[in-house]
Scaffold this motif. Sequence first.
Motif, PDB file in Angstrom:
ATOM      1  N   TYR A  36     -13.641-108.378  77.020  1.00  0.00           N
ATOM      2  CA  TYR A  36     -14.618-109.312  77.588  1.00  0.00           C
ATOM      3  C   TYR A  36     -14.830-109.027  79.075  1.00  0.00           C
ATOM      4  N   ARG A  37     -13.770-108.793  79.818  1.00  0.00           N
ATOM      5  CA  ARG A  37     -13.913-108.602  81.265  1.00  0.00           C
ATOM      6  C   ARG A  37     -14.790-107.380  81.579  1.00  0.00           C
ATOM      7  N   VAL A  38     -14.646-106.317  80.789  1.00  0.00           N
ATOM      8  CA  VAL A  38     -15.515-105.138  80.952  1.00  0.00           C
ATOM      9  C   VAL A  38     -16.949-105.490  80.546  1.00  0.00           C
ATOM     10  N   ALA A  39     -17.096-106.119  79.384  1.00  0.00           N
ATOM     11  CA  ALA A  39     -18.428-106.462  78.884  1.00  0.00           C
ATOM     12  C   ALA A  39     -19.154-107.420  79.834  1.00  0.00           C
ATOM     13  N   HIS A  40     -18.416-108.353  80.417  1.00  0.00           N
ATOM     14  CA  HIS A  40     -19.038-109.302  81.349  1.00  0.00           C
ATOM     15  C   HIS A  40     -19.558-108.581  82.594  1.00  0.00           C
ATOM     16  N   ARG A  41     -18.792-107.618  83.067  1.00  0.00           N
ATOM     17  CA  ARG A  41     -19.240-106.832  84.226  1.00  0.00           C
ATOM     18  C   ARG A  41     -20.518-106.074  83.872  1.00  0.00           C
ATOM     19  N   TRP A  42     -20.561-105.480  82.682  1.00  0.00           N
ATOM     20  CA  TRP A  42     -21.766-104.774  82.246  1.00  0.00           C
ATOM     21  C   TRP A  42     -22.937-105.741  82.075  1.00  0.00           C
ATOM     22  N   TRP A  43     -22.661-106.934  81.537  1.00  0.00           N
ATOM     23  CA  TRP A  43     -23.711-107.929  81.299  1.00  0.00           C
ATOM     24  C   TRP A  43     -24.439-108.269  82.600  1.00  0.00           C
ATOM     25  N   ILE A  99     -15.407-116.761  82.452  1.00  0.00           N
ATOM     26  CA  ILE A  99     -14.008-117.093  82.161  1.00  0.00           C
ATOM     27  C   ILE A  99     -13.153-116.794  83.389  1.00  0.00           C
ATOM     28  N   GLY A 100     -12.302-117.744  83.747  1.00  0.00           N
ATOM     29  CA  GLY A 100     -11.459-117.628  84.926  1.00  0.00           C
ATOM     30  C   GLY A 100     -10.211-116.795  84.707  1.00  0.00           C
ATOM     31  N   ARG A 101      -9.306-116.906  85.658  1.00  0.00           N
ATOM     32  CA  ARG A 101      -8.076-116.125  85.656  1.00  0.00           C
ATOM     33  C   ARG A 101      -7.016-116.753  84.753  1.00  0.00           C
ATOM     34  N   ARG A 102      -6.077-115.880  84.342  1.00  0.00           N
ATOM     35  CA  ARG A 102      -4.910-116.288  83.543  1.00  0.00           C
ATOM     36  C   ARG A 102      -5.319-117.034  82.270  1.00  0.00           C
ATOM     37  N   PHE A 103      -6.374-116.552  81.653  1.00  0.00           N
ATOM     38  CA  PHE A 103      -6.843-117.091  80.373  1.00  0.00           C
ATOM     39  C   PHE A 103      -5.991-116.475  79.267  1.00  0.00           C
ATOM     40  N   GLY A 140     -12.330-122.395  82.959  1.00  0.00           N
ATOM     41  CA  GLY A 140     -11.628-122.341  84.240  1.00  0.00           C
ATOM     42  C   GLY A 140     -10.390-121.473  84.206  1.00  0.00           C
ATOM     43  N   ASP A 141      -9.593-121.580  85.240  1.00  0.00           N
ATOM     44  CA  ASP A 141      -8.338-120.833  85.348  1.00  0.00           C
ATOM     45  C   ASP A 141      -7.240-121.512  84.523  1.00  0.00           C
ATOM     46  N   ASP A 142      -6.269-120.705  84.070  1.00  0.00           N
ATOM     47  CA  ASP A 142      -5.061-121.205  83.396  1.00  0.00           C
ATOM     48  C   ASP A 142      -5.365-121.971  82.116  1.00  0.00           C
ATOM     49  N   VAL A 143      -6.394-121.550  81.405  1.00  0.00           N
ATOM     50  CA  VAL A 143      -6.766-122.181  80.133  1.00  0.00           C
ATOM     51  C   VAL A 143      -6.102-121.425  78.986  1.00  0.00           C
TER      52      VAL A 143
END
Length: 199
Positions: free
Chosen positions: A40-47, A77-81, A98-101
């Motif tokens: 997801y983090r890669v795909a979100h950057r591409w999006w 999506i935040g950090r530490r998901f 958010g974070d920490d979810v």
Amino acid sequence: MSVIARLREDLANARRRDPAVRSSAEVLLGYSGLHAIWAYRVAHRWWRAPGLKLAARLLSQAARAATGVEIHPGARIGRRFFIDHGMGVVIGETAIVGDDVMLYHGVTLGGKSGGRGKRHPTIGDGVVVGAGAQILGDITIGAGSVVGANAVVVHSAGPASVIVGIPGVARPRKGATGSAAVGAADTDAEAWLDPAIYI
């Protein structure tokens, strides 16, 4: 934050969240929820890059096939998901997390309308969502809340709530007051575990 630092943070978070973990290698190689988050983090950057929306969508579908988790690349999506057990999780395009979810298997952050605007939930920091819960529509689940397993949530809930039932009904968390209700302590198992919500 660098890519390597983010990967290390995600690994450390998975180890902290799951008492069954024996090593970082086990998490790195065997945790489909973590693999889905990284894809997801890669795909979100591409999006967000011009001309790469199709590539982002195809990557998200490949990740879905490999992990059983579908996260639209447009979601925020935040950090530490962390997704425990992974399988069957769906996160829609306009969802904000958010974070920490932490989500368990079978959770849907879905829409209720066919419109093109904001149609998926916003999940506050430190929220835990139990297995099979469905959170639907442009609603907000306040920070530090817990959503019980198999709840169907269609209305917003304030911070430090426990939401259970069909439809989900929110009540204040025991012992949670003000800003003390939100924070890192709420992500520890002892802080949110309540047999009444069957997580």
